[in-house]
Design an enzyme around this catalytic site. Structure first.
Site, PDB file in Angstrom:
ATOM      1  N   THR A 114      -0.309   1.386   0.761  1.00  0.00           N
ATOM      2  CA  THR A 114      -0.504   1.636  -0.667  1.00  0.00           C
ATOM      3  C   THR A 114      -1.972   1.818  -1.031  1.00  0.00           C
ATOM      4  O   THR A 114      -2.839   1.173  -0.440  1.00  0.00           O
ATOM      5  CB  THR A 114       0.076   0.454  -1.478  1.00  0.00           C
ATOM      6  N   TYR A 138       0.705  -8.545  -3.601  1.00  0.00           N
ATOM      7  CA  TYR A 138       1.439  -7.403  -3.052  1.00  0.00           C
ATOM      8  C   TYR A 138       0.491  -6.558  -2.196  1.00  0.00           C
ATOM      9  O   TYR A 138       0.780  -6.251  -1.036  1.00  0.00           O
ATOM     10  CB  TYR A 138       2.034  -6.546  -4.178  1.00  0.00           C
TER      11      TYR A 138
END
Ligand code: UDP
Length: 325
Positions: free
Chosen positions: A118, A142
Site C-alpha cells: 500500500t 494497518y
C-alpha cells in the site's frame, strides 16, 4: 499451464485478478477465509479452499493438494480506523498470518510471491508525486502491518528462500466493466462507493472530511486506480518473477490526482443525479495529497494503466445499480 495460488481471491482486488489470470490461461487456486470476501466472486473453474492463514495445519493441508508455481497474496484486513482501535488483530491477521503463509509455501518449495502492499507505507510523503524512493513512514497499524511484511519478505529473500514483488497500491476503485464482479465492503468507508450510493439514493448524506487542506479546492487529492489496471500489474509482476526476474517494488497509480469535490462532480455528471453532501472536520490520518510517480513500473514491467476516473465511475455505477453480492 502454470498454477497460481491467490490468497484473498474472493476479495475486491483479488477476485478481479483471478479473472485476469484465467483469461491469461493460468490455473488458479484461491485460499480465502470468506471473513470479508464473497464466495460469489470466485468463478467456476477455480479450485477454492476455505482456509484461514492463522490455521497453520489447515494451510499446510490445503497447500499439499496442489502443485503451485507462484503465489499472489492479497488476504488481509484493510481498514485504517479498525487497525488503530485494535492493532493486535491487524498484526496477527496481516503480519503473523503472512509469516505462516511464507513458512508454509517455502517449506513446500514455492519461491515466488507477489504481495499486496500500500502507498500508506509512505505516510505523509515529502515529495509529490511519490516515487518508490520516498522514505517509508507508516503512520497507523494497518500501514505498519504491511511495512513489516515487506521487511520480512526481504529477509526471506536474503535467506535464499523467496523472490518477491510488493505492489504499493494507491486508491483502488472501479469494477469489472461487464458488471459480473464488483466492490462490496461491509462497512463501506471508501469515497467512490459512498458517493455513488448517495447519488443512487441508497446512502446516507456524504461527509466530506475537510475542505481546509492545502489543495486547490481545499479537499484531499487521491490517485484513483482502476481495479483492472491493478489486476494487470499483478500479472506483469508474476511473469517477471516466473521468468527469473529479480525482486523489486512498484507503486501502482495513474499519476493523476482528483480532489474529493472533483470526484463528487464527476459522479453527478455521469449519473445525472445530485450528491447530498456536507463538509465536516478532517478525518484523522488523511494526508492532503497522495499521487503516484509510476515511471518505474512503466519502465521495468511495461505496465500502462488504461482507465481513468470516467471509466472507474461508469463501471462502478453499473455495478452498484445491480450488485450481484
Ligand atoms: N473521504 C471523504 N468522505 C468519506 C470517505 C472518504 O471525504 O465518506 C475522503 C477521504 O478523507 C480521502 C478520500 O476521500 O481524502 C479517499 O478516501 P478513501 O477512504 O476512499 O481512501 P483512502 O485515501 O483513505 O485510502
Amino acid at each position: 499451464m502454470q498454477t497460481i495460488l491467490v490468497t484473498g481471491g474472493a476479495g475486491f482486488i483479488g477476485s478481479h485478478t483471478v479473472r485476469q489470470l484465467l483469461k491469461n490461461n493460468y490455473k488458479v487456486v484461491v485460499f480465502d477465509n470468506l471473513f470479508r470476501g464473497h464466495a460469489e466472486a470466485v468463478p467456476a473453474g477455480v479450485d477454492f479452499e476455505k482456509v484461514d492463514l492463522l490455521d497453520k495445519k489447515g494451510l499446510e493441508e490445503a497447500l499439499a493438494r496442489y502443485k503451485i508455481d507462484a503465489v499472489i497474496h492479497f488476504a488481509a484486513l484493510a481498514y485504517v480506523g479498525e487497525s488503530v482501535s485494535d492493532p493486535g488483530w491487524y498484526y496477527e491477521v496481516n503480519t503473523a498470518g503472512t509469516v505462516n503463509l511464507l513458512n508454509t509455501i517455502t517449506k513446500a518449495g514455492i519461491s515466488k510471491i507477489v504481495f499486496s502492499s500500500t502507498c500508506s507505507l509512505y505516510g505523509n510523503a515529502e515529495h509529490i508525486p511519490i516515487s518508490e524512493n520516498e522514505s517509508l513512514k507508516p503512520i497507523n497499524p494497518y500501514a505498519k502491518s504491511k511495512y513489516f511484511i515487506e521487511q520480512i519478505l526481504a529477509d526471506f529473500n536474503a535467506a535464499g528462500k523467496l523472490s518477491y514483488i510488493p505492489l504499493r497500491y494507491f486508491n483502488a476503485a472501479g469494477c469489472s466493466p461487464d458488471g459480473e464482479i464488483g466492490e462490496s465492503h461491509e462497512p463501506e468507508t471508501h469515497l467512490i462507493p459512498l458517493v455513488i450510493l448517495n447519488a443512487l439514493g441508497r446512502g446516507k448524506q456524504l461527509k466530506v472530511f475537510g475542505a481546509d487542506y492545502d489543495t486547490p479546492d481545499g479537499t484531499c487529492i487521491r490517485d484513483y486506480i482502476h481495479v483492472l489496471d491493478l489486476a494487470d500489474a499483478h500479472l506483469l509482476a508474476l511473469k517477471h518473477l516466473l521468468a527469473g526476474g529479480t525482486p523489486d517494488v512498484f507503486n501502482l497509480g495513474t499519476g493523476t490526482g482528483y480532489s474529493v469535490l472533483e470526484v463528487i462532480r464527476k459522479v453527478e455528471e455521469i449519473s445525472g443525479k445530485k450528491v447530498d453532501y456536507v463538509v465536516t472536520g478532517r478525518r484523522e490520518g488523511d494526508p492532503a495529497t497522495l499521487v503516484a510517480d509510476n515511471k518505474k513500473v512503466k519502465e521495468k514491467l511495461g505496465w500502462n494503466p488504461v482507465y481513468g476516473l470516467d471509466e472507474i465511475i461508469t463501471h462502478a455505477l453499473n455495478w452498484y445499480r445491480n450488485p450481484k453480492y
